[in-house]
Write a protein that holds these residues in place. Structure first.
Motif, PDB file in Angstrom:
ATOM      1  N   GLN A 306      29.287 -45.710  45.440  1.00  0.00           N
ATOM      2  CA  GLN A 306      29.482 -44.262  45.403  1.00  0.00           C
ATOM      3  C   GLN A 306      30.175 -43.788  44.127  1.00  0.00           C
ATOM      4  O   GLN A 306      30.472 -42.607  43.986  1.00  0.00           O
ATOM      5  N   ARG A 308      31.001 -42.760  40.173  1.00  0.00           N
ATOM      6  CA  ARG A 308      30.324 -41.809  39.280  1.00  0.00           C
ATOM      7  C   ARG A 308      29.227 -42.487  38.460  1.00  0.00           C
ATOM      8  O   ARG A 308      28.089 -42.003  38.398  1.00  0.00           O
ATOM      9  N   TYR A 310      27.699 -45.418  38.757  1.00  0.00           N
ATOM     10  CA  TYR A 310      26.607 -46.040  39.509  1.00  0.00           C
ATOM     11  C   TYR A 310      25.644 -44.980  40.019  1.00  0.00           C
ATOM     12  O   TYR A 310      24.415 -45.122  39.892  1.00  0.00           O
ATOM     13  N   GLN A 311      26.184 -43.931  40.590  1.00  0.00           N
ATOM     14  CA  GLN A 311      25.319 -42.889  41.134  1.00  0.00           C
ATOM     15  C   GLN A 311      24.515 -42.184  40.037  1.00  0.00           C
ATOM     16  O   GLN A 311      23.312 -41.960  40.173  1.00  0.00           O
ATOM     17  N   ALA A 312      25.192 -41.837  38.930  1.00  0.00           N
ATOM     18  CA  ALA A 312      24.524 -41.047  37.889  1.00  0.00           C
ATOM     19  C   ALA A 312      23.556 -41.868  37.063  1.00  0.00           C
ATOM     20  O   ALA A 312      22.449 -41.402  36.747  1.00  0.00           O
ATOM     21  N   VAL A 315      21.431 -45.021  40.085  1.00  0.00           N
ATOM     22  CA  VAL A 315      20.655 -44.465  41.197  1.00  0.00           C
ATOM     23  C   VAL A 315      19.815 -43.260  40.760  1.00  0.00           C
ATOM     24  O   VAL A 315      18.601 -43.226  40.971  1.00  0.00           O
ATOM     25  N   GLU A 316      20.461 -42.256  40.175  1.00  0.00           N
ATOM     26  CA  GLU A 316      19.759 -41.001  39.888  1.00  0.00           C
ATOM     27  C   GLU A 316      18.899 -41.072  38.624  1.00  0.00           C
ATOM     28  O   GLU A 316      17.694 -40.828  38.666  1.00  0.00           O
ATOM     29  N   ALA A 317      19.502 -41.402  37.497  1.00  0.00           N
ATOM     30  CA  ALA A 317      18.737 -41.420  36.243  1.00  0.00           C
ATOM     31  C   ALA A 317      17.947 -42.709  36.057  1.00  0.00           C
ATOM     32  O   ALA A 317      16.923 -42.723  35.358  1.00  0.00           O
ATOM     33  N   GLY A 318      18.403 -43.796  36.663  1.00  0.00           N
ATOM     34  CA  GLY A 318      17.702 -45.071  36.533  1.00  0.00           C
ATOM     35  C   GLY A 318      17.665 -45.613  35.118  1.00  0.00           C
ATOM     36  O   GLY A 318      16.709 -46.297  34.728  1.00  0.00           O
ATOM     37  N   GLU A 359      29.421 -38.097  31.729  1.00  0.00           N
ATOM     38  CA  GLU A 359      30.194 -38.332  32.948  1.00  0.00           C
ATOM     39  C   GLU A 359      31.694 -38.317  32.674  1.00  0.00           C
ATOM     40  O   GLU A 359      32.480 -37.743  33.438  1.00  0.00           O
TER      41      GLU A 359
END
Length: 453
Positions: A306, A308, A310-312, A315-318, A359
């Protein structure tokens, strides 16, 4: 068996920090006893009767940053030589005794400390203390031992540094990040200075730094504090007090005036990556609450799925294969905040850097949410509870804190200081310390690849 660390590694420091005992409402802290013998040796005893095992650690207040000029690596070299025995306990005696008991032993050197430890059955503790006390003062170093062990250290440097591009880059980044402080020099030493180390260098360092009044002994496990204190009196208490060492007064680091980059291209590199590094306060140096806020900031950026980054980025931008941060606050002098990332195929380092900057800038500008803050605090506190099940981690925690001028009370109070960190505190340290204008960025690239490609 023995390992070297330029500074405590990210995993090592994380284990030490998260192993801190938790406040009373979560779990009762261990009944820690703290003694000082007449010869100046400090003794800490942490009873833990859940298993018939004891961990015995000797911490010397000296490490690679205390190497004399031109003798880089001598602290680590002496760590190796300490296993060469005394007249009473010849080389191999300690290893054989521990192996026969089914125990474990190890040693490590950092920039600030040198540590030796054994994990054995409780009835062997007196023997371990006697061996460690004897080699604190009576080390025997024939010339042929010096030559052979110097070759071992040089081979260790070749294997751990020169054969690994990432280690070469890390060494060069440290030499750039610290312009004046000895943290810029690798603990294992520069190869050309290791080659020149001799018997007199090792004995001089040994005579100056290895003494009861420059040592801390931590015992954790199935023991009684008063029994351990008497064992220490009967063993370490017989070693004469060493020379009075002045307080550590290492050169101070000047304020950073410019961003700097270090680039290494190497045929052995297949995946490009980069690190961004800042000099920040350690727990010992920091103003009230800043070190704890830096720990929380690092966790918000990269601790768990969860976080910042890792998520950005994952997960999201890849666009990131890896993205993590660390705050090394366990140093005696300066700390270090490090950001590391590697792109997925098809993403440039420049694009990845820009996304990470976004970020970090968002935290500097807009801060963090209470949800993020509470999640990280919960993870920290939960980790402290679980860490109490590991007696080695507990011994390491107390050793690290007491060798950086802290107290038993500081260890017990740490969870409450984490609880006291606010969202504004995290935003403030991000703005104060994570400025691009003062960072050192290291690029690790394949041989033919440019940074922007």
């Amino acid at each position: 068996m023995r390992r070297t660390m330029n500074r405590p590694t990210i995993a090592f420091v994380a284990a030490l920090v998260t192993a801190l005992p938790v406040a009373a409402q979560d779990s009762p802290p261990p009944a820690v006893s703290h003694f000082t013998l007449d010869n100046g040796l400090e003794l800490v005893v942490i009873p833990d009767r859940r298993a018939p095992v004891v961990t015995h650690m000797v911490w010397y207040h000296t490490g690679g940053a205390d190497d004399p000029n031109g003798q880089s690596g001598v602290a680590h070299f002496l760590e190796h030589l300490m296993f060469k025995g005394t007249a009473k306990y010849p080389a191999g005696t300690l290893e054989s005794a521990v192996n026969e008991l089914g125990g474990q032993l190890n040693a490590f050197t950092t920039a600030d400390i040198t540590v030796y430890f054994e994990t054995v059955p409780p009835d062997a503790l007196g023997q371990m203390m006697d061996i460690e006390a004897d080699r604190m003062h009576n080390l025997v170093l024939p010339e042929e031992v010096i030559d052979a062990e110097r070759s071992v250290v040089l081979d260790e440097r070749r294997q751990r540094v020169e054969s690994q591009p990432g280690s070469i880059l890390a060494e060069q980044v440290s030499a750039t990040l610290f312009q004046n402080h000895p943290y810029r020099i690798p603990v294992i030493g520069w190869a050309h200075e290791i080659e020149a180390l001799d018997r007199e260098d090792a004995l001089s360092f040994y005579g100056q730094h290895y003494a009861p009044n420059n040592a801390l002994v931590v015992v954790a496990g199935d023991v009684d504090a008063e029994v351990v204190r008497q064992m220490a009196e009967d063993t370490y208490g017989n070693v004469g007090r060493g020379p009075e060492l002045p307080p550590r007064a290492r050169p101070e680091e000047p304020p950073a005036q410019a961003s700097r980059t270090v680039t290494l291209r190497d045929a052995r590199v297949s995946l490009p990556s980069f690190t961004r590094n800042w000099v920040v306060p350690s727990y010992r140096q920091a103003e009230t609450g800043e070190a704890e806020a830096l720990d929380v900031l690092s966790a918000i950026l990269s601790d768990g799925a969860q976080s910042r980054l890792y998520q950005a980025l994952v997960v999201e931008a890849g666009i990131a294969a890896q993205a993590r941060t660390s705050y090394d606050g366990g140093a005696f002098d300066y700390g270090r905040f490090v950001l590391y990332s590697a792109p997925r195929p098809g993403t440039t380092l420049e694009a990845l850097e820009a996304a990470i900057d976004t970020e970090v800038d968002d935290i500097i500008t807009n801060g963090i949410s209470e949800t993020e803050l509470n999640r990280v605090k919960t993870r920290f506190i939960r980790s402290t509870i679980f860490a109490q099940d590991d007696q080695v981690s507990m011994a390491q925690t107390y050793g690290l804190w007491l060798t950086t001028d802290r107290s038993i009370a500081d260890v017990a109070e740490w969870p409450d200081r984490i609880r006291a960190v606010t969202a504004d505190d995290v935003k403030a340290v991000a703005a104060k310390y994570l400025r691009p204008a003062t960072a050192v960025t290291g690029y690790l690239l394949p041989l033919a690849e440019e940074k922007a490609q």
